[in-house]
Design a protein around this motif. Structure first.
Motif, PDB file in Angstrom:
ATOM      1  N   ASP A 190       2.145  12.402  -6.650  1.00  0.00           N
ATOM      2  CA  ASP A 190       2.001  13.653  -7.384  1.00  0.00           C
ATOM      3  C   ASP A 190       0.639  13.773  -8.062  1.00  0.00           C
ATOM      4  OD1 ASP A 190       2.440  11.653  -9.190  1.00  0.00           O
ATOM      5  OD2 ASP A 190       3.783  12.823 -10.474  1.00  0.00           O
ATOM      6  N   MET A 191      -0.261  12.833  -7.766  1.00  0.00           N
ATOM      7  CA  MET A 191      -1.587  12.855  -8.376  1.00  0.00           C
ATOM      8  C   MET A 191      -2.717  12.951  -7.358  1.00  0.00           C
ATOM      9  SD  MET A 191      -1.327  10.109 -11.440  1.00  0.00           S
ATOM     10  CE  MET A 191      -2.911  10.715 -11.984  1.00  0.00           C
ATOM     11  N   VAL A 192      -2.459  12.513  -6.130  1.00  0.00           N
ATOM     12  CA  VAL A 192      -3.531  12.458  -5.135  1.00  0.00           C
ATOM     13  C   VAL A 192      -2.919  12.463  -3.740  1.00  0.00           C
ATOM     14  CG1 VAL A 192      -3.574   9.930  -5.145  1.00  0.00           C
ATOM     15  CG2 VAL A 192      -5.605  11.185  -4.441  1.00  0.00           C
ATOM     16  N   ASN A 193      -3.586  13.136  -2.812  1.00  0.00           N
ATOM     17  CA  ASN A 193      -3.212  13.030  -1.394  1.00  0.00           C
ATOM     18  C   ASN A 193      -3.940  11.822  -0.821  1.00  0.00           C
ATOM     19  OD1 ASN A 193      -1.513  15.324  -1.201  1.00  0.00           O
ATOM     20  ND2 ASN A 193      -3.305  16.662  -1.043  1.00  0.00           N
ATOM     21  N   LEU A 194      -3.308  10.669  -0.915  1.00  0.00           N
ATOM     22  CA  LEU A 194      -3.955   9.410  -0.577  1.00  0.00           C
ATOM     23  C   LEU A 194      -3.508   8.907   0.790  1.00  0.00           C
ATOM     24  CD1 LEU A 194      -5.738   7.005  -1.492  1.00  0.00           C
ATOM     25  CD2 LEU A 194      -3.672   6.002  -2.505  1.00  0.00           C
ATOM     26  N   THR A 195      -4.470   8.574   1.621  1.00  0.00           N
ATOM     27  CA  THR A 195      -4.192   7.872   2.876  1.00  0.00           C
ATOM     28  C   THR A 195      -4.979   6.575   2.857  1.00  0.00           C
ATOM     29  OG1 THR A 195      -6.001   9.023   4.021  1.00  0.00           O
ATOM     30  CG2 THR A 195      -3.786   9.965   4.218  1.00  0.00           C
ATOM     31  N   ALA A 208      -9.910   2.991  -5.635  1.00  0.00           N
ATOM     32  CA  ALA A 208     -10.034   1.675  -5.016  1.00  0.00           C
ATOM     33  C   ALA A 208      -9.713   0.572  -6.019  1.00  0.00           C
ATOM     34  CB  ALA A 208     -11.441   1.492  -4.443  1.00  0.00           C
ATOM     35  N   MET A 209     -10.203   0.720  -7.262  1.00  0.00           N
ATOM     36  CA  MET A 209      -9.904  -0.288  -8.282  1.00  0.00           C
ATOM     37  C   MET A 209      -8.429  -0.289  -8.656  1.00  0.00           C
ATOM     38  SD  MET A 209     -13.118  -0.718 -10.905  1.00  0.00           S
ATOM     39  CE  MET A 209     -13.780   0.935 -11.033  1.00  0.00           C
ATOM     40  N   LEU A 210      -7.838   0.886  -8.752  1.00  0.00           N
ATOM     41  CA  LEU A 210      -6.406   0.943  -9.073  1.00  0.00           C
ATOM     42  C   LEU A 210      -5.575   0.303  -7.969  1.00  0.00           C
ATOM     43  CD1 LEU A 210      -6.194   4.545 -10.563  1.00  0.00           C
ATOM     44  CD2 LEU A 210      -5.876   2.389 -11.803  1.00  0.00           C
ATOM     45  N   LEU A 211      -5.960   0.519  -6.708  1.00  0.00           N
ATOM     46  CA  LEU A 211      -5.235  -0.109  -5.603  1.00  0.00           C
ATOM     47  C   LEU A 211      -5.427  -1.624  -5.617  1.00  0.00           C
ATOM     48  CD1 LEU A 211      -3.552  -0.089  -3.050  1.00  0.00           C
ATOM     49  CD2 LEU A 211      -5.618   0.534  -1.753  1.00  0.00           C
ATOM     50  N   ALA A 212      -6.659  -2.087  -5.881  1.00  0.00           N
ATOM     51  CA  ALA A 212      -6.915  -3.529  -5.945  1.00  0.00           C
ATOM     52  C   ALA A 212      -6.079  -4.183  -7.044  1.00  0.00           C
ATOM     53  CB  ALA A 212      -8.401  -3.781  -6.184  1.00  0.00           C
ATOM     54  N   GLU A 213      -5.980  -3.506  -8.190  1.00  0.00           N
ATOM     55  CA  GLU A 213      -5.159  -4.037  -9.284  1.00  0.00           C
ATOM     56  C   GLU A 213      -3.684  -4.072  -8.892  1.00  0.00           C
ATOM     57  OE1 GLU A 213      -4.232  -3.257 -14.042  1.00  0.00           O
ATOM     58  OE2 GLU A 213      -5.552  -1.902 -12.951  1.00  0.00           O
ATOM     59  N   TRP A 214      -3.228  -3.041  -8.203  1.00  0.00           N
ATOM     60  CA  TRP A 214      -1.838  -2.981  -7.740  1.00  0.00           C
ATOM     61  C   TRP A 214      -1.530  -4.132  -6.780  1.00  0.00           C
ATOM     62  CZ3 TRP A 214       2.268   0.591  -8.408  1.00  0.00           C
ATOM     63  CH2 TRP A 214       3.300   0.518  -7.478  1.00  0.00           C
ATOM     64  N   LEU A 215      -2.426  -4.382  -5.829  1.00  0.00           N
ATOM     65  CA  LEU A 215      -2.209  -5.427  -4.825  1.00  0.00           C
ATOM     66  C   LEU A 215      -2.153  -6.819  -5.443  1.00  0.00           C
ATOM     67  CD1 LEU A 215      -4.600  -4.178  -1.984  1.00  0.00           C
ATOM     68  CD2 LEU A 215      -2.091  -4.069  -1.999  1.00  0.00           C
ATOM     69  N   THR A 216      -2.693  -6.968  -6.649  1.00  0.00           N
ATOM     70  CA  THR A 216      -2.751  -8.291  -7.280  1.00  0.00           C
ATOM     71  C   THR A 216      -1.920  -8.379  -8.552  1.00  0.00           C
ATOM     72  OG1 THR A 216      -4.781  -7.614  -8.438  1.00  0.00           O
ATOM     73  CG2 THR A 216      -5.046  -8.761  -6.350  1.00  0.00           C
ATOM     74  N   ASN A 217      -1.064  -7.394  -8.795  1.00  0.00           N
ATOM     75  CA  ASN A 217      -0.282  -7.421 -10.033  1.00  0.00           C
ATOM     76  C   ASN A 217       0.835  -8.465  -9.964  1.00  0.00           C
ATOM     77  OD1 ASN A 217       1.855  -6.248  -8.558  1.00  0.00           O
ATOM     78  ND2 ASN A 217       1.469  -4.188  -9.350  1.00  0.00           N
ATOM     79  N   TYR A 218       1.543  -8.634 -11.061  1.00  0.00           N
ATOM     80  CA  TYR A 218       2.591  -9.662 -11.155  1.00  0.00           C
ATOM     81  C   TYR A 218       3.611  -9.531 -10.026  1.00  0.00           C
ATOM     82  CZ  TYR A 218       6.866 -11.936 -12.790  1.00  0.00           C
ATOM     83  OH  TYR A 218       8.007 -12.696 -12.869  1.00  0.00           O
ATOM     84  N   ILE A 239       0.834  -1.205   0.000  1.00  0.00           N
ATOM     85  CA  ILE A 239       0.000   0.000   0.000  1.00  0.00           C
ATOM     86  C   ILE A 239       0.867   1.252   0.000  1.00  0.00           C
ATOM     87  CG2 ILE A 239      -1.596   1.368   1.407  1.00  0.00           C
ATOM     88  CD1 ILE A 239      -2.840  -1.326   2.306  1.00  0.00           C
ATOM     89  N   ASP A 240       1.880   1.262   0.842  1.00  0.00           N
ATOM     90  CA  ASP A 240       2.751   2.436   0.921  1.00  0.00           C
ATOM     91  C   ASP A 240       3.458   2.691  -0.400  1.00  0.00           C
ATOM     92  OD1 ASP A 240       1.987   2.849   3.518  1.00  0.00           O
ATOM     93  OD2 ASP A 240       3.768   1.927   4.415  1.00  0.00           O
ATOM     94  N   GLU A 241       3.815   1.636  -1.108  1.00  0.00           N
ATOM     95  CA  GLU A 241       4.451   1.804  -2.419  1.00  0.00           C
ATOM     96  C   GLU A 241       3.458   2.382  -3.430  1.00  0.00           C
ATOM     97  OE1 GLU A 241       5.885  -2.095  -3.196  1.00  0.00           O
ATOM     98  OE2 GLU A 241       7.434  -1.989  -1.642  1.00  0.00           O
ATOM     99  N   PHE A 242       2.199   1.988  -3.336  1.00  0.00           N
ATOM    100  CA  PHE A 242       1.168   2.544  -4.219  1.00  0.00           C
ATOM    101  C   PHE A 242       0.973   4.037  -3.933  1.00  0.00           C
ATOM    102  CE2 PHE A 242      -3.324   3.589  -5.062  1.00  0.00           C
ATOM    103  CZ  PHE A 242      -3.417   3.239  -6.409  1.00  0.00           C
ATOM    104  N   ILE A 243       0.933   4.375  -2.662  1.00  0.00           N
ATOM    105  CA  ILE A 243       0.792   5.787  -2.278  1.00  0.00           C
ATOM    106  C   ILE A 243       1.943   6.607  -2.843  1.00  0.00           C
ATOM    107  CG2 ILE A 243       0.820   7.392  -0.325  1.00  0.00           C
ATOM    108  CD1 ILE A 243      -0.660   5.242   1.295  1.00  0.00           C
ATOM    109  N   ALA A 244       3.169   6.096  -2.686  1.00  0.00           N
ATOM    110  CA  ALA A 244       4.344   6.815  -3.163  1.00  0.00           C
ATOM    111  C   ALA A 244       4.335   6.956  -4.682  1.00  0.00           C
ATOM    112  CB  ALA A 244       5.616   6.097  -2.709  1.00  0.00           C
ATOM    113  N   ALA A 245       3.876   5.917  -5.371  1.00  0.00           N
ATOM    114  CA  ALA A 245       3.865   5.943  -6.837  1.00  0.00           C
ATOM    115  C   ALA A 245       2.874   6.964  -7.390  1.00  0.00           C
ATOM    116  CB  ALA A 245       3.540   4.555  -7.375  1.00  0.00           C
ATOM    117  N   ASN A 246       1.898   7.343  -6.578  1.00  0.00           N
ATOM    118  CA  ASN A 246       0.865   8.273  -7.036  1.00  0.00           C
ATOM    119  C   ASN A 246       0.832   9.568  -6.229  1.00  0.00           C
ATOM    120  OD1 ASN A 246      -0.800   6.624  -9.129  1.00  0.00           O
ATOM    121  ND2 ASN A 246      -0.490   5.221  -7.415  1.00  0.00           N
TER     122      ASN A 246
END
Length: 433
Positions: free
Chosen positions: A89-94, A336-346, A80-87
């Protein structure tokens, strides 16, 4: 990557607005479009990024439920933290991470869907109930890629009527045969009859939770019988059709063999540790215990054949998958969908294998040398062609378990076998209350 995320969020916004215009009453609100791309003339480059005004970015909070096991919590938090960092510059995500057993998500979520997590990890046997309750958001982002990249069984388990409602995460929730190769050859483990004879000669035993409904399904499935959920949540079951009593008699013969004992999960671990068990049907979650107990003699194989009315029949089984779902009432469906896809990617499926020895549903990850050389996951893959997704209604478990208990006890009341099966099927197929 950033342009892709922008276009995805805009697409989700458009889809959500179209659905809303068609009268959908429970379609979640999509995130507001992210900032537009830089205007022409902007000379910033990836190596010289323009400053980001974080105060102007949208504030988004998501809640995630993952397995309550500490190792899973730590691993998921890192993803999750890696997803937050990757985005960033696009969203203030917690993102708030909670621990909920994968087998209990449906029960917790359906008490109040609107108060539930935005993203959650759950076992595939809950898909149908969650879809019927309107709790699962259809997968709208990169759907074709997700279907192509994951095993067909996992995609099927995550779908209802051909629509994908969840993201495949693992393909390792099934069972196979662990064995101690000090006692068994590779030919021995092809036949349960042979394995029980070898165990009895050595004063040991082979185990399987025959009294458990999840495991005793394998005998009927192997012999060509069916138990499956109907569209309305009831079950179809034909175990009491002609030939069904032959399966029950085969199970009674196995239960009575001195080289066999029906034990649950905890007793399996104890038995392999103290040496009384030299083989047993179980799942990948006990691979570590078996490897520790048997050391260099640790081995695994697909389920063996067993004897039904004089014929050798390959045991079947349930194939289970773990999935990631998105709440249909999430206020931030796109993220939420982008995070779900990230959590299940290769990459993250590979990480789950490396950290937790969880079997990937991603085809490329599952085909890696490391996964294929893992005894438990290799055995599970070999069993997969003889197994089916666990699509079964709640009325299955108690009657099938009761049937197994009576068989393990040797049918002490000498009930007619057809009567036993008729009673079990009546309970399994009973209307919903």
């Amino acid at each position: 990557m950033k342009k892709k995320v922008l276009s995805v969020l805009l697409a989700v916004t458009l889809v959500a607005s179209l659905l809303a215009g068609c009268g959908s009453s429970n379609e979640p609100a999509a995130p507001a479009p992210a900032p537009a791309e830089a205007p022409a003339g902007d000379t910033s480059t990836p190596s010289d990024p323009a400053p980001v005004d974080t105060a102007a970015l949208e504030d988004v909070n998501l809640v995630v439920w993952a397995s309550e096991i500490e190792e899973d919590q730590i691993m998921t938090r890192a993803m999750i933290d890696e997803f937050i960092a990757a985005n960033a510059d696009m969203v203030n995500l917690t993102v708030d991470l909670g621990g909920v057993s994968e087998s209990l998500v449906k029960d917790q979520l359906l008490t109040d869907i609107t108060a539930g997590a935005d993203v959650f990890v759950f076992a595939d046997d809950q898909v149908s109930d969650l879809v019927m309750a309107g709790a699962l958001q259809e997968v709208l982002i990169n759907t074709a890629d997700i279907i192509a990249n994951n095993a067909a069984g996992a995609v099927g388990a995550a779908s209802v009527d051909g629509t994908l409602y969840a993201y495949p995460m693992t393909a390792d929730n099934g069972y196979f045969m662990f064995y101690n190769s000090e006692y068994f050859t590779e030919d021995d483990v092809k036949s349960l009859d042979r394995m029980m004879d070898v165990a009895a000669e050595a004063g040991k035993q082979v185990t399987m939770e025959m009294h458990g409904a999840w495991y005793n399904f394998s005998f009927f499935k192997g012999a060509g019988f069916t138990a499956v959920m109907n569209e309305d949540g009831t079950n179809f079951c034909d175990w009491n059709a002609p030939g069904g009593t032959d399966v029950v008699q085969a199970m009674l013969d196995i239960a009575a063999h001195p080289g066999f004992i029906s034990l649950g999960d905890a007793e399996f671990q104890t038995g392999i540790a103290d040496g009384s068990l030299i083989a047993g049907v179980n799942g990948p979650w006990n691979a570590g215990a078996a490897a520790t107990a048997w050391g260099d003699n640790y081995a695994a194989a697909k389920l063996p054949t067993f004897t039904v009315n004089g014929e050798q029949v390959q045991m079947g089984g349930f194939a289970g998958f773990k999935l990631v779902g998105v709440n249909a009432f999430s206020a931030n469906t796109g993220w939420a969908m982008l995070l779900a896809e990230w959590l299940t990617n290769y990459d993250n499926q590979v990480r789950r294998f490396e950290v937790r020895r969880q079997g990937p549903s991603n085809i490329a990850a599952a085909s890696s040398e490391a996964v294929m050389s893992d005894p438990a996951l290799s055995a599970l893959a070999a069993q997969m062609p003889y197994s089916v997704a666990q699509v079964i209604g709640g009325n299955y478990w108690s009657p099938a378990g009761t049937l197994g208990e009576i068989i393990v006890q040797g049918n002490p009341d000498n009930i007619d076998l057809q009567t036993l099966l008729d009673a079990a099927v009546e309970g399994i197929t009973a209307p919903l209350q």
